[in-house]
Design a protein around this motif. Sequence first.
Motif, PDB file in Angstrom:
ATOM      1  N   ILE A 276       0.841  -1.201   0.000  1.00  0.00           N
ATOM      2  CA  ILE A 276       0.000   0.000   0.000  1.00  0.00           C
ATOM      3  C   ILE A 276       0.870   1.243   0.000  1.00  0.00           C
ATOM      4  O   ILE A 276       0.598   2.223  -0.691  1.00  0.00           O
ATOM      5  CB  ILE A 276      -0.963   0.005   1.217  1.00  0.00           C
ATOM      6  N   LYS A 277       1.984   1.182   0.733  1.00  0.00           N
ATOM      7  CA  LYS A 277       2.890   2.337   0.774  1.00  0.00           C
ATOM      8  C   LYS A 277       3.422   2.642  -0.626  1.00  0.00           C
ATOM      9  O   LYS A 277       3.449   3.787  -1.063  1.00  0.00           O
ATOM     10  CB  LYS A 277       4.045   2.054   1.727  1.00  0.00           C
ATOM     11  N   THR A 278       3.863   1.571  -1.339  1.00  0.00           N
ATOM     12  CA  THR A 278       4.387   1.776  -2.691  1.00  0.00           C
ATOM     13  C   THR A 278       3.309   2.398  -3.565  1.00  0.00           C
ATOM     14  O   THR A 278       3.537   3.339  -4.326  1.00  0.00           O
ATOM     15  CB  THR A 278       4.775   0.410  -3.322  1.00  0.00           C
TER      16      THR A 278
ATOM     17  N   ALA B 254      -7.973 -20.638  -0.116  1.00  0.00           N
ATOM     18  CA  ALA B 254      -8.909 -21.658   0.386  1.00  0.00           C
ATOM     19  C   ALA B 254      -8.417 -23.061   0.010  1.00  0.00           C
ATOM     20  O   ALA B 254      -8.504 -23.999   0.792  1.00  0.00           O
ATOM     21  CB  ALA B 254     -10.300 -21.415  -0.201  1.00  0.00           C
ATOM     22  N   SER B 255      -7.863 -23.179  -1.183  1.00  0.00           N
ATOM     23  CA  SER B 255      -7.504 -24.505  -1.685  1.00  0.00           C
ATOM     24  C   SER B 255      -6.155 -25.001  -1.165  1.00  0.00           C
ATOM     25  O   SER B 255      -5.967 -26.192  -0.973  1.00  0.00           O
ATOM     26  CB  SER B 255      -7.502 -24.474  -3.218  1.00  0.00           C
ATOM     27  N   THR B 256      -5.213 -24.068  -0.926  1.00  0.00           N
ATOM     28  CA  THR B 256      -3.853 -24.504  -0.578  1.00  0.00           C
ATOM     29  C   THR B 256      -3.370 -23.972   0.775  1.00  0.00           C
ATOM     30  O   THR B 256      -2.325 -24.407   1.256  1.00  0.00           O
ATOM     31  CB  THR B 256      -2.830 -24.016  -1.637  1.00  0.00           C
ATOM     32  N   GLY B 257      -4.062 -22.991   1.323  1.00  0.00           N
ATOM     33  CA  GLY B 257      -3.619 -22.390   2.586  1.00  0.00           C
ATOM     34  C   GLY B 257      -2.570 -21.311   2.388  1.00  0.00           C
ATOM     35  O   GLY B 257      -2.191 -20.629   3.347  1.00  0.00           O
ATOM     36  N   VAL B 258      -2.110 -21.119   1.161  1.00  0.00           N
ATOM     37  CA  VAL B 258      -1.066 -20.111   0.891  1.00  0.00           C
ATOM     38  C   VAL B 258      -1.694 -18.721   0.769  1.00  0.00           C
ATOM     39  O   VAL B 258      -2.732 -18.554   0.123  1.00  0.00           O
ATOM     40  CB  VAL B 258      -0.305 -20.461  -0.426  1.00  0.00           C
ATOM     41  N   THR B 259      -1.060 -17.719   1.391  1.00  0.00           N
ATOM     42  CA  THR B 259      -1.521 -16.336   1.220  1.00  0.00           C
ATOM     43  C   THR B 259      -0.668 -15.668   0.147  1.00  0.00           C
ATOM     44  O   THR B 259       0.556 -15.598   0.260  1.00  0.00           O
ATOM     45  CB  THR B 259      -1.394 -15.551   2.550  1.00  0.00           C
ATOM     46  N   VAL B 260      -1.346 -15.205  -0.899  1.00  0.00           N
ATOM     47  CA  VAL B 260      -0.644 -14.576  -2.030  1.00  0.00           C
ATOM     48  C   VAL B 260      -0.135 -13.196  -1.597  1.00  0.00           C
ATOM     49  O   VAL B 260      -0.840 -12.490  -0.869  1.00  0.00           O
ATOM     50  CB  VAL B 260      -1.639 -14.438  -3.222  1.00  0.00           C
ATOM     51  N   PRO B 261       1.076 -12.760  -2.053  1.00  0.00           N
ATOM     52  CA  PRO B 261       1.564 -11.416  -1.691  1.00  0.00           C
ATOM     53  C   PRO B 261       0.540 -10.324  -2.016  1.00  0.00           C
ATOM     54  O   PRO B 261      -0.196 -10.427  -2.998  1.00  0.00           O
ATOM     55  CB  PRO B 261       2.822 -11.249  -2.553  1.00  0.00           C
ATOM     56  N   GLU B 262       0.512  -9.274  -1.188  1.00  0.00           N
ATOM     57  CA  GLU B 262      -0.472  -8.190  -1.322  1.00  0.00           C
ATOM     58  C   GLU B 262      -0.324  -7.358  -2.599  1.00  0.00           C
ATOM     59  O   GLU B 262      -1.271  -6.790  -3.076  1.00  0.00           O
ATOM     60  CB  GLU B 262      -0.341  -7.240  -0.118  1.00  0.00           C
ATOM     61  N   ARG B 263       0.897  -7.282  -3.139  1.00  0.00           N
ATOM     62  CA  ARG B 263       1.138  -6.355  -4.266  1.00  0.00           C
ATOM     63  C   ARG B 263       0.258  -6.708  -5.483  1.00  0.00           C
ATOM     64  O   ARG B 263      -0.085  -7.868  -5.680  1.00  0.00           O
ATOM     65  CB  ARG B 263       2.617  -6.427  -4.685  1.00  0.00           C
ATOM     66  N   PRO B 264      -0.059  -5.688  -6.323  1.00  0.00           N
ATOM     67  CA  PRO B 264      -0.825  -5.994  -7.537  1.00  0.00           C
ATOM     68  C   PRO B 264      -0.009  -6.930  -8.420  1.00  0.00           C
ATOM     69  O   PRO B 264       1.216  -6.772  -8.517  1.00  0.00           O
ATOM     70  CB  PRO B 264      -1.012  -4.637  -8.223  1.00  0.00           C
ATOM     71  N   PRO B 265      -0.635  -7.917  -9.054  1.00  0.00           N
ATOM     72  CA  PRO B 265       0.153  -8.895  -9.813  1.00  0.00           C
ATOM     73  C   PRO B 265       0.574  -8.439 -11.218  1.00  0.00           C
ATOM     74  O   PRO B 265       1.150  -9.219 -11.961  1.00  0.00           O
ATOM     75  CB  PRO B 265      -0.799 -10.100  -9.907  1.00  0.00           C
TER      76      PRO B 265
ATOM     77  N   LYS C 275     -10.463  -0.625   1.864  1.00  0.00           N
ATOM     78  CA  LYS C 275      -9.744   0.284   2.774  1.00  0.00           C
ATOM     79  C   LYS C 275      -8.435  -0.366   3.214  1.00  0.00           C
ATOM     80  O   LYS C 275      -7.430   0.314   3.416  1.00  0.00           O
ATOM     81  CB  LYS C 275     -10.623   0.634   3.972  1.00  0.00           C
ATOM     82  N   ASN C 276      -8.440  -1.716   3.331  1.00  0.00           N
ATOM     83  CA  ASN C 276      -7.195  -2.425   3.655  1.00  0.00           C
ATOM     84  C   ASN C 276      -6.363  -2.688   2.406  1.00  0.00           C
ATOM     85  O   ASN C 276      -5.147  -2.534   2.406  1.00  0.00           O
ATOM     86  CB  ASN C 276      -7.496  -3.776   4.315  1.00  0.00           C
ATOM     87  N   SER C 277      -7.030  -3.095   1.307  1.00  0.00           N
ATOM     88  CA  SER C 277      -6.261  -3.523   0.138  1.00  0.00           C
ATOM     89  C   SER C 277      -5.751  -2.346  -0.701  1.00  0.00           C
ATOM     90  O   SER C 277      -4.724  -2.446  -1.354  1.00  0.00           O
ATOM     91  CB  SER C 277      -7.100  -4.453  -0.747  1.00  0.00           C
ATOM     92  N   HIS C 278      -6.459  -1.211  -0.704  1.00  0.00           N
ATOM     93  CA  HIS C 278      -6.061  -0.098  -1.569  1.00  0.00           C
ATOM     94  C   HIS C 278      -5.878   1.226  -0.826  1.00  0.00           C
ATOM     95  O   HIS C 278      -5.881   2.296  -1.454  1.00  0.00           O
ATOM     96  CB  HIS C 278      -7.082   0.091  -2.699  1.00  0.00           C
ATOM     97  N   GLY C 279      -5.752   1.155   0.497  1.00  0.00           N
ATOM     98  CA  GLY C 279      -5.525   2.389   1.258  1.00  0.00           C
ATOM     99  C   GLY C 279      -6.620   3.412   0.998  1.00  0.00           C
ATOM    100  O   GLY C 279      -7.802   3.072   0.938  1.00  0.00           O
TER     101      GLY C 279
END
Length: 300
Positions: free
Chosen positions: A7-9, A80-91, A245-249
């Motif tokens: 979000i800072k970036t 949901a399927s793997t338990g992995v949290t994807v990095p927050e940055r836009p892909p 509000k969390n994902s895009h400030g």
Amino acid sequence: MAAPASIKTFESRMDRGMKMKDEEKLYKRDGIIYSTIMSPPENLDALKDFEGREDDVFLVAYPKCGFNWMVAIVKKIINASTGVTVPERPPIIEFYPPQLQQVVGKEPSRRLLGTHLPPNDIPESFKAKKTKMLVVFRNPKDTVVSYYHFMNKNPVLPKTASWDKFFSDFMAGEVPWGSYFDHALAWEKHMDDPNVMIVTYEELKENPPEGIKNVADFFSFPLTEDQVMKITKETTFNAMLESSKNSHGNFGNVFFRKGEVGDWKNHFNEAQSKQMDEEFQKKLAGTKLSAKMKYDYYCQ
Ligand code: A3P
């Protein structure tokens, strides 16, 4: 709580946009307009060597076709399927400076990546590895309306002179990432490619659980019915506007505007509607992509 680094970036890019003159915000490369702040030439140069992988989860969309909605859905599917949290940055890979491209190059599989680039400009390695690509399209009338508002709200892009001027720029392909019709024609050639799945914004709106299930199946992420229903609930327009509000400030409302089908009727005059119908007819009539888009249903 401190804002996540992504979000800072993001906010610092928006701040840069607010200080920059409108005429410096876009540049042209090989005839296509790009954002100076988000996708400077060094990002695009470095992408030539970017290594795609067979198991990357790759999302593609022309701007304003519902990319962020699909990103949110796919992040939740993966979690949901793997338990992995994807990095927050836009892909979006063309937003990655060369140094970040290097970092992403070393990250473990399966990576979530995406782009607004047309198929011919996607790094060669993705084609060589036969990476699966999910492409989101939206009817062109709602796409241009969404794009118009985005230009005026997003400080990294220049403000439009008027709706009429932006409409004619869009029709001429003189907007960031180029012509909607060129993108559509290029993807039309991939309609029978088993590694490409095209979904439309409108079909996702019509039946979100089915859309979510199809996306999960395409990328081989098994989901239970309960997981599909939970993701459906968490990715409605209102739920995403709230969590933006969390994902895009502070810039959530730049990305989440109305989230409806048919807002074009509040913007187009008759001549513009006719011009779009004729262009669509000329470029895409009779194609499989046009059948999938149900143009006559959504744009008449
Ligand atoms: P509108 O401007 O018509 O509201 P992109 O993410 O490709 O930039 O697309 C943005 C469009 O998707 C915007 O359209 C935005 O409101 C809409 N959108 C975002 N999240 C959505 C959701 N959960 N459901 C429906 N539409 C959504």
